[in-house]
Design a protein around this motif. Structure first.
Motif, PDB file in Angstrom:
ATOM      1  N   MET A   1     -17.062  -2.651  -3.283  1.00  0.00           N
ATOM      2  CA  MET A   1     -18.135  -2.764  -2.303  1.00  0.00           C
ATOM      3  C   MET A   1     -17.937  -3.978  -1.422  1.00  0.00           C
ATOM      4  O   MET A   1     -18.408  -4.039  -0.292  1.00  0.00           O
ATOM      5  CB  MET A   1     -19.466  -2.877  -3.032  1.00  0.00           C
ATOM      6  N   ALA A   2     -17.190  -4.959  -1.990  1.00  0.00           N
ATOM      7  CA  ALA A   2     -17.098  -6.241  -1.312  1.00  0.00           C
ATOM      8  C   ALA A   2     -16.506  -6.115   0.085  1.00  0.00           C
ATOM      9  O   ALA A   2     -16.835  -6.900   0.966  1.00  0.00           O
ATOM     10  CB  ALA A   2     -16.258  -7.196  -2.147  1.00  0.00           C
ATOM     11  N   ASP A   3     -15.629  -5.140   0.278  1.00  0.00           N
ATOM     12  CA  ASP A   3     -14.931  -5.120   1.552  1.00  0.00           C
ATOM     13  C   ASP A   3     -15.236  -3.865   2.359  1.00  0.00           C
ATOM     14  O   ASP A   3     -14.409  -3.392   3.119  1.00  0.00           O
ATOM     15  CB  ASP A   3     -13.424  -5.256   1.308  1.00  0.00           C
ATOM     16  N   SER A   4     -16.444  -3.370   2.225  1.00  0.00           N
ATOM     17  CA  SER A   4     -16.768  -2.125   2.899  1.00  0.00           C
ATOM     18  C   SER A   4     -16.873  -2.302   4.414  1.00  0.00           C
ATOM     19  O   SER A   4     -16.874  -1.341   5.143  1.00  0.00           O
ATOM     20  CB  SER A   4     -18.084  -1.575   2.348  1.00  0.00           C
TER      21      SER A   4
ATOM     22  N   HIS B   1      -6.811  -5.864   2.409  1.00  0.00           N
ATOM     23  CA  HIS B   1      -5.426  -6.343   2.412  1.00  0.00           C
ATOM     24  C   HIS B   1      -4.859  -6.581   1.024  1.00  0.00           C
ATOM     25  O   HIS B   1      -3.653  -6.529   0.817  1.00  0.00           O
ATOM     26  CB  HIS B   1      -5.318  -7.624   3.245  1.00  0.00           C
ATOM     27  N   GLN B   2      -5.745  -6.860   0.034  1.00  0.00           N
ATOM     28  CA  GLN B   2      -5.209  -7.231  -1.284  1.00  0.00           C
ATOM     29  C   GLN B   2      -4.793  -6.028  -2.110  1.00  0.00           C
ATOM     30  O   GLN B   2      -4.180  -6.184  -3.152  1.00  0.00           O
ATOM     31  CB  GLN B   2      -6.225  -8.077  -2.052  1.00  0.00           C
ATOM     32  N   PHE B   3      -5.128  -4.825  -1.643  1.00  0.00           N
ATOM     33  CA  PHE B   3      -4.802  -3.627  -2.420  1.00  0.00           C
ATOM     34  C   PHE B   3      -3.562  -2.937  -1.859  1.00  0.00           C
ATOM     35  O   PHE B   3      -3.261  -3.025  -0.668  1.00  0.00           O
ATOM     36  CB  PHE B   3      -5.976  -2.653  -2.421  1.00  0.00           C
ATOM     37  N   GLU B   4      -2.876  -2.201  -2.756  1.00  0.00           N
ATOM     38  CA  GLU B   4      -1.683  -1.463  -2.350  1.00  0.00           C
ATOM     39  C   GLU B   4      -2.065  -0.121  -1.724  1.00  0.00           C
ATOM     40  O   GLU B   4      -1.435   0.313  -0.774  1.00  0.00           O
ATOM     41  CB  GLU B   4      -0.770  -1.207  -3.552  1.00  0.00           C
TER      42      GLU B   4
ATOM     43  N   GLN C   1      -6.042   2.487  -5.802  1.00  0.00           N
ATOM     44  CA  GLN C   1      -6.206   1.219  -6.505  1.00  0.00           C
ATOM     45  C   GLN C   1      -7.529   0.557  -6.107  1.00  0.00           C
ATOM     46  O   GLN C   1      -8.271   0.045  -6.948  1.00  0.00           O
ATOM     47  CB  GLN C   1      -5.023   0.304  -6.161  1.00  0.00           C
TER      48      GLN C   1
ATOM     49  N   GLU D   1     -10.418   2.419  -7.772  1.00  0.00           N
ATOM     50  CA  GLU D   1     -10.519   2.120  -9.203  1.00  0.00           C
ATOM     51  C   GLU D   1     -11.067   0.718  -9.428  1.00  0.00           C
ATOM     52  O   GLU D   1     -11.871   0.487 -10.337  1.00  0.00           O
ATOM     53  CB  GLU D   1      -9.141   2.248  -9.868  1.00  0.00           C
ATOM     54  N   ALA D   2     -10.643  -0.233  -8.603  1.00  0.00           N
ATOM     55  CA  ALA D   2     -11.107  -1.606  -8.768  1.00  0.00           C
ATOM     56  C   ALA D   2     -12.606  -1.704  -8.515  1.00  0.00           C
ATOM     57  O   ALA D   2     -13.339  -2.325  -9.295  1.00  0.00           O
ATOM     58  CB  ALA D   2     -10.343  -2.530  -7.824  1.00  0.00           C
ATOM     59  N   ALA D   3     -13.067  -1.053  -7.442  1.00  0.00           N
ATOM     60  CA  ALA D   3     -14.496  -1.116  -7.123  1.00  0.00           C
ATOM     61  C   ALA D   3     -15.324  -0.504  -8.244  1.00  0.00           C
ATOM     62  O   ALA D   3     -16.350  -1.051  -8.672  1.00  0.00           O
ATOM     63  CB  ALA D   3     -14.764  -0.388  -5.810  1.00  0.00           C
TER      64      ALA D   3
ATOM     65  N   GLY E   1     -15.252  -2.708 -11.330  1.00  0.00           N
ATOM     66  CA  GLY E   1     -16.087  -3.883 -11.079  1.00  0.00           C
ATOM     67  C   GLY E   1     -17.551  -3.587 -11.311  1.00  0.00           C
ATOM     68  O   GLY E   1     -18.261  -4.362 -11.965  1.00  0.00           O
TER      69      GLY E   1
ATOM     70  N   ARG F   1      -1.702 -10.181  -4.144  1.00  0.00           N
ATOM     71  CA  ARG F   1      -1.954 -10.971  -2.936  1.00  0.00           C
ATOM     72  C   ARG F   1      -3.248 -11.758  -3.032  1.00  0.00           C
ATOM     73  O   ARG F   1      -3.402 -12.785  -2.380  1.00  0.00           O
ATOM     74  CB  ARG F   1      -2.003 -10.055  -1.713  1.00  0.00           C
TER      75      ARG F   1
ATOM     76  N   PHE G   1     -11.743  -8.867  -5.538  1.00  0.00           N
ATOM     77  CA  PHE G   1     -12.907  -8.995  -4.651  1.00  0.00           C
ATOM     78  C   PHE G   1     -12.945 -10.396  -4.050  1.00  0.00           C
ATOM     79  O   PHE G   1     -13.655 -11.273  -4.547  1.00  0.00           O
ATOM     80  CB  PHE G   1     -14.198  -8.704  -5.422  1.00  0.00           C
TER      81      PHE G   1
ATOM     82  N   ARG H   1     -14.247 -11.675  -1.308  1.00  0.00           N
ATOM     83  CA  ARG H   1     -15.516 -12.206  -0.775  1.00  0.00           C
ATOM     84  C   ARG H   1     -16.496 -12.523  -1.887  1.00  0.00           C
ATOM     85  O   ARG H   1     -17.254 -13.488  -1.809  1.00  0.00           O
ATOM     86  CB  ARG H   1     -16.112 -11.211   0.222  1.00  0.00           C
TER      87      ARG H   1
ATOM     88  N   LEU I   1     -15.835 -11.241 -13.891  1.00  0.00           N
ATOM     89  CA  LEU I   1     -15.718  -9.852 -13.436  1.00  0.00           C
ATOM     90  C   LEU I   1     -14.500  -9.681 -12.530  1.00  0.00           C
ATOM     91  O   LEU I   1     -13.693  -8.767 -12.708  1.00  0.00           O
ATOM     92  CB  LEU I   1     -17.003  -9.482 -12.692  1.00  0.00           C
TER      93      LEU I   1
ATOM     94  N   VAL J   1     -11.170  -7.252 -13.470  1.00  0.00           N
ATOM     95  CA  VAL J   1     -10.753  -6.152 -12.596  1.00  0.00           C
ATOM     96  C   VAL J   1      -9.355  -6.432 -12.057  1.00  0.00           C
ATOM     97  O   VAL J   1      -8.491  -5.542 -12.014  1.00  0.00           O
ATOM     98  CB  VAL J   1     -11.761  -5.963 -11.447  1.00  0.00           C
TER      99      VAL J   1
ATOM    100  N   LYS K   1      -6.224  -3.953 -12.744  1.00  0.00           N
ATOM    101  CA  LYS K   1      -5.855  -3.004 -11.697  1.00  0.00           C
ATOM    102  C   LYS K   1      -4.777  -3.492 -10.736  1.00  0.00           C
ATOM    103  O   LYS K   1      -4.281  -2.719  -9.938  1.00  0.00           O
ATOM    104  CB  LYS K   1      -7.113  -2.651 -10.870  1.00  0.00           C
TER     105      LYS K   1
END
Lengths: 218, 540
Positions: free
Chosen positions: A1-4, A12-15, A19, A22-24, A27, B108, B112, B114, B177, B181, B185
């Motif tokens: 949700m953080a980067d919606s 940018h941090q995800f491939e 991924q 799944e992370a969201a 979390g 990278r 999360f 933010r 948290l 994660v 992941k």
């Protein structure tokens, strides 16, 4: 949700999107685990005192209005249904359906809070059941009845606070959905907010029998 | 050292990619957030340290050399609250964990970014509330906020201090948290669970405790607040409530919180011992699973704080046995570190001195913990300076030594500069000596029966108290020296190069300081952790 709000669905941090999804999801599940522990402290205290002061807790439970509690339970279960339908609409990219279900969910949530405030808490306060403010109940187990109402207000209050937070989250989603933000590639925010909403619903499913029904009038 | 010719100034990295206060306060880069935490907790450390210094000054004389007893109560409360919630708990996770978790798994950033920045703001908001409590006249509950003292009897700033701790707790939850994660992941290709550095296993176990323990503290403090505001009486015996319930709920978090403080240090020690012995860790999976075991058992031992509080004797026996059980995974770690040193090519650079100090001091703290877990002995030494000595051997001798060792080890990575190793070794030695002189006499004082949290004491305890205060002044000097040479090194230290220690691990493959994205391209892991002695890039 953080980067919606990012301009592309993939932060940018995800491939890749999988991924990120799944992370969201993980979390939010972990956050719900913290919520279970948060409410767990209250439930543990309630259980201990209910066993110590059973007669007073029964009296306290009888003073609550089961009908209003049952109506509110129904209202919340319906709101979970509309929330789930909203998540499905977001996944399918149906903007209009998503907007409808979000508004319905918020309306039901608002109904719950209003019933709680205007009918229940107001009534309890006028009857003199508010510990620390005007507790005036007199009877053989007055002290344990007061303790029951301590837990009643603490537990339903914390629950209502979670409802208010949920309403805030849904109103953000509503604005984003209005702008056409969600689609088959981007529905994490709706899904995770849905998880949260269902969790708050489930807390009530436990609160209702514990507070309203446990006094032996099934 | 071929890259040393290209100094940190000529290359774009996370520190010089942008300048100005806004670029720091709005950053989502985990490395910059780590630096924000580093600066913040260093400030809190010196506030908490100043309170401790005033306490030790007061205890030079039996009747109190400096302050009124009421002020003394506020000093130890401020010392405890600041050091536990605003220094120890965020120390390694929020600084080194933030910096290293993504780098060690080849990511990278955290999952999360933010949320990570939000955690820092929440932490600072909590810190501001607590500092307000200090400035507005102090708080005198002790760091434990025991009821009914905190709810019924005290008129000091309990609300703002408790609210500050409540708020800061959410920072801890969200950091945990984020780490869980991220570790689940976002590991790079080939970075399997059993190829992860042991620091990550320790961070993972710590995060689990933060996630599951902290909310219980939150609801407990919320109920304390409700009780103060509305006199609702969930912990108030006048309404049938039970103060012991508060103690149960409080220690359900606050005992595991001890492991939030020590587990990350254990992770750091695994990195340091392998690097400076140039050897594989002895028994990787045992060290890894002992972190998880400590986290699991930590939730089952809280009752050992309540042996004399009116808890049932059967509960006491079970909690005693479980507290002995938690010593087993801790001992496994100590034995495995020692076995790692065996026949290693050991070099005694500054981080290694801290690591060796940790192993010795933690062992002493751990063994005296067994005294306290023994029901009969605890009745004698409960709430005495023996307890104070015990947990300072764990928290300061253990956790702070690990933190300082880690800061010294990764400083070249964080800043791109080396500090003067001679000064660093000197400081480590001074800290070790000052620490033991401060806290060993406290074991003796406690065993002789001096209770903790008193501003005055019988004259026969004066010699040991003066020794402890003298040690505290040496310890204080020891903590100030690194502050000076670390700041000095930012400008004048020699350029470090990507890997000044010849260490293994993904974080050493990238330049120092790292670029914002950490790695030019996502690394592929082909060998186990700590492959010291293996050929470069050999397939493990």
């Amino acid at each position: 949700m953080a980067d919606s709000h990012a301009s592309t669905p993939l932060a940018h941090q995800f491939e890749d999107l999988e991924q990120q999804h799944e992370a969201a999801s993980l979390g939010m599940w972990i956050f719900l685990a913290t919520e279970v522990m948060f409410f767990g402290g209250l439930f543990a205290g309630y259980t201990i005192y209910r066993n110590l002061y059973m007669p007073g807790f029964d009296v306290g439970s009888h003073l609550l209005n089961v009908t209003i509690g049952a109506v509110n339970t129904a209202v919340l279960i319906c709101s979970s249904l509309t929330m789930a339908l909203g998540v499905r609409a977001a996944q399918l990219g149906k903007r209009h359906a998503l907007l409808t279900f979000l508004i319905l969910t918020m309306a039901l949530g608002l109904a719950f809070i209003l019933i709680k405030l205007a009918l229940e808490w107001r009534h309890d306060y006028l009857e003199g059941f508010a510990p620390g403010l005007n507790f005036t109940f007199a009877g053989p187990n007055a002290k344990s009845v007061e303790l029951f109402f301590c837990f009643y207000f603490a537990m339903t209050g914390v629950h209502a606070l979670h409802m208010v937070v949920g309403m805030g989250v849904l109103s953000v989603l509503l604005v984003l959905a209005w702008k056409g933000h969600f689609g088959p590639e981007r529905y994490n925010a709706v899904e995770t907010a849905g998880l949260y909403w269902h969790f708050v619903d489930i807390v009530w499913i436990f609160l209702f029998p514990l507070l309203y029904l446990i006094g032996g009038r099934y | 050292m071929a890259t040393a010719a290209v100094g940190p100034e000529t290359r774009v990295h996370y520190l010089n990619v942008d300048y100005g206060i806004k670029s720091w306060l709005l950053t989502t880069d985990h490395k910059r957030i780590a630096v924000l935490y580093l600066v913040s907790i260093t400030l809190f450390f010196f506030v908490g340290g100043a309170a401790a210094a005033l306490m030790r000054l007061n205890l030079i004389e039996p009747n109190g050399a400096l302050v009124e007893p009421a002020t003394y109560n506020k000093l130890f409360s401020i010392h405890g609250i600041i050091m536990v919630f605003f220094f120890m708990i965020p120390s390694i996770p929020a600084v080194l964990g933030n910096f290293l978790v993504p780098m060690m798994i080849g990511a990278r950033d955290l999952a999360f970014p933010r949320l990570n920045l939000l955690s820092w703001y929440i932490f600072m908001a909590g810190g501001a509330l607590c500092m307000y409590a200090v400035i507005a006249g102090g708080v005198d509950t002790g760091w434990t906020f025991y009821t009914p003292l905190s709810t019924t009897y005290l008129n000091s700033n309990v609300m703002s201090a408790a609210l500050g701790v409540f708020v800061a707790g959410f920072s801890s939850i969200l950091t945990g948290l984020n780490f869980v994660v991220t570790i689940h992941k976002m590991r790079a290709p080939g970075m399997t669970w059993f190829r992860m550095p042991l620091f990550l296993w320790a961070m993972y176990a710590t995060s689990i405790i933060q996630i599951l323990g902290t909310p219980v503290l939150a609801i407990t403090l919320a109920l304390v607040g409700l009780e103060r505001l509305f006199h609702v009486g969930i912990f108030d015996p006048a309404v049938g409530g039970d103060p012991i319930l508060f103690q149960h709920l409080f220690w359900f978090y606050s005992h595991p919180a001890v492991y939030i403080m020590i587990l990350p240090s254990m992770g750091v020690i695994s990195e340091l011992v392998t690097c400076f012995a140039k050897k594989r860790i002895f028994g990787y999976s045992f060290v890894a699973f002992s972190s998880v075991a400590i986290a699991a058992i930590s939730f089952l031992v809280w009752g050992h704080h309540m042996f004399v509080s009116g808890q049932s004797i059967y509960a006491g026996i079970i909690f005693s046995a479980l507290s002995f059980a938690v010593a087993i995974p801790s001992a496994i770690k100590v034995f495995n570190w020692t076995a790692t040193l065996y026949k290693g090519s050991i070099s005694y650079q500054a981080p290694m001195l801290y690591a060796l100090g940790f192993i010795g001091l933690f062992t002493m703290g751990g063994l005296t913990g067994l005294f306290l877990a023994t029901l009969a002995v605890d009745t004698h030494v409960h709430d005495t300076y023996f307890v104070v000595g015990h947990f300072h051997y764990i928290m300061v001798g253990g956790a702070v030594m690990g933190y300082l060792g880690g800061i010294h080890y990764w400083w070249p990575k964080i800043t791109g500069r080396l500090y003067p190793d001679g000064w660093a070794r000197l400081a480590a030695a001074i800290i070790f000596i000052g620490f033991n002189l401060t806290f060993f006499p406290q074991y003796m004082l406690g065993y002789l029966g001096m209770p903790r949290r008193y501003a005055v004491y019988p004259p026969e305890f004066q010699v040991l108290n003066v020794m402890s205060s003298a040690g505290a002044s040496i310890l204080g000097v020891g903590y100030l020296i690194p502050l000076v040479y670390m700041l000095w090194s930012l400008r004048y230290g020699p350029v470090a190069g990507p890997n000044p220690w010849g260490a293994k691990g993904l974080e050493w493959l990238t330049p120092s300081p790292p670029p914002t994205e950490n790695f030019e391209k996502t690394p592929v892991v082909t060998e186990e952790a700590y492959a010291y002695g293996a050929k470069e890039g050999a397939v493990g």
